[in-house]
Motif scaffolding. Structure first.
Motif, PDB file in Angstrom:
ATOM      1  N   SER A  50      -9.165 -54.077 -63.761  1.00 30.20           N
ATOM      2  CA  SER A  50      -9.970 -55.278 -63.985  1.00 30.20           C
ATOM      3  C   SER A  50     -11.437 -54.955 -63.755  1.00 30.20           C
ATOM      4  O   SER A  50     -11.811 -54.445 -62.716  1.00 30.20           O
ATOM      5  CB  SER A  50      -9.532 -56.383 -63.025  1.00 30.20           C
ATOM      6  OG  SER A  50      -8.213 -56.747 -63.277  1.00 30.20           O
ATOM      7  N   TYR A  56     -10.332 -60.343 -67.364  1.00 33.36           N
ATOM      8  CA  TYR A  56      -9.000 -59.937 -67.814  1.00 33.36           C
ATOM      9  C   TYR A  56      -8.750 -58.472 -67.490  1.00 33.36           C
ATOM     10  O   TYR A  56      -9.658 -57.728 -67.134  1.00 33.36           O
ATOM     11  CB  TYR A  56      -8.824 -60.191 -69.314  1.00 33.36           C
ATOM     12  CG  TYR A  56      -9.749 -59.393 -70.191  1.00 33.36           C
ATOM     13  CD1 TYR A  56      -9.414 -58.108 -70.604  1.00 33.36           C
ATOM     14  CD2 TYR A  56     -10.959 -59.924 -70.629  1.00 33.36           C
ATOM     15  CE1 TYR A  56     -10.258 -57.369 -71.410  1.00 33.36           C
ATOM     16  CE2 TYR A  56     -11.808 -59.204 -71.437  1.00 33.36           C
ATOM     17  CZ  TYR A  56     -11.455 -57.923 -71.826  1.00 33.36           C
ATOM     18  OH  TYR A  56     -12.289 -57.197 -72.619  1.00 33.36           O
ATOM     19  N   GLN A 130      -4.814 -62.099 -68.772  1.00 29.85           N
ATOM     20  CA  GLN A 130      -5.451 -62.697 -67.604  1.00 29.85           C
ATOM     21  C   GLN A 130      -4.520 -63.731 -66.976  1.00 29.85           C
ATOM     22  O   GLN A 130      -3.618 -64.246 -67.635  1.00 29.85           O
ATOM     23  CB  GLN A 130      -6.780 -63.348 -67.977  1.00 29.85           C
ATOM     24  CG  GLN A 130      -6.671 -64.588 -68.778  1.00 29.85           C
ATOM     25  CD  GLN A 130      -7.988 -65.243 -69.143  1.00 29.85           C
ATOM     26  OE1 GLN A 130      -7.993 -66.145 -69.929  1.00 29.85           O
ATOM     27  NE2 GLN A 130      -9.123 -64.824 -68.617  1.00 29.85           N
TER      28      GLN A 130
END
Length: 132
Positions: A50, A56, A130
């Motif tokens: 990330s 995301y 996400q």
């Protein structure tokens, strides 16, 4: 549900895939060998992690489509193709922002042992995912 389980659920939810393999989509090697063919296995290969500036995570996933013959394995892969290019798909606690087949399909023989050869089509996918 973790990210791999969410990917498996997404693959199972595709009507063309379900028509060919039913619920035989696994987040690991196919259990039980050829008796379960046709089927699909999904294996997480890598994560770019990330980025704190991006909301995301990008995952690289290998998808193996198995069939009793090479043609049958290719038919299962073709059922997956419509997923490439999908975006903003919700599965459980996750949102798939982008799905893309980035390599393949490659015909191959997957050999779990010295006495057995499985007909397989391998493709690599990138999933941007996400938490919702």
């Amino acid at each position: 549900m973790n990210t791999l389980e969410a990917i498996v659920a997404l693959v199972k939810a595709q009507p063309a895939v379900a028509a060919l393999v039913g619920v035989k989509v696994y987040g690991r090697r196919a259990p039980g060998g050829k008796a379960l063919f046709p089927c699909v296995t999904v294996n997480r290969v890598a994560s770019r992690g990330s980025d704190p500036d991006l909301p995301y995570e990008s995952l690289m996933v290998d998808v193996r489509c198995y069939g009793a013959t090479q043609d049958a394995a290719e038919q299962v892969y073709r059922a997956l193709e419509p997923m490439s290019g999908m975006n903003h798909v919700d599965v459980g606690a996750y949102r798939f922002l982008r799905l893309q087949c980035v390599a393949g399909p490659n015909d191959m023989d997957d050999s779990p042992n010295d006495s057995e050869v499985w007909d397989c089509v391998l493709s690599s996918w990138e999933f941007d995912i996400q938490n919702r």
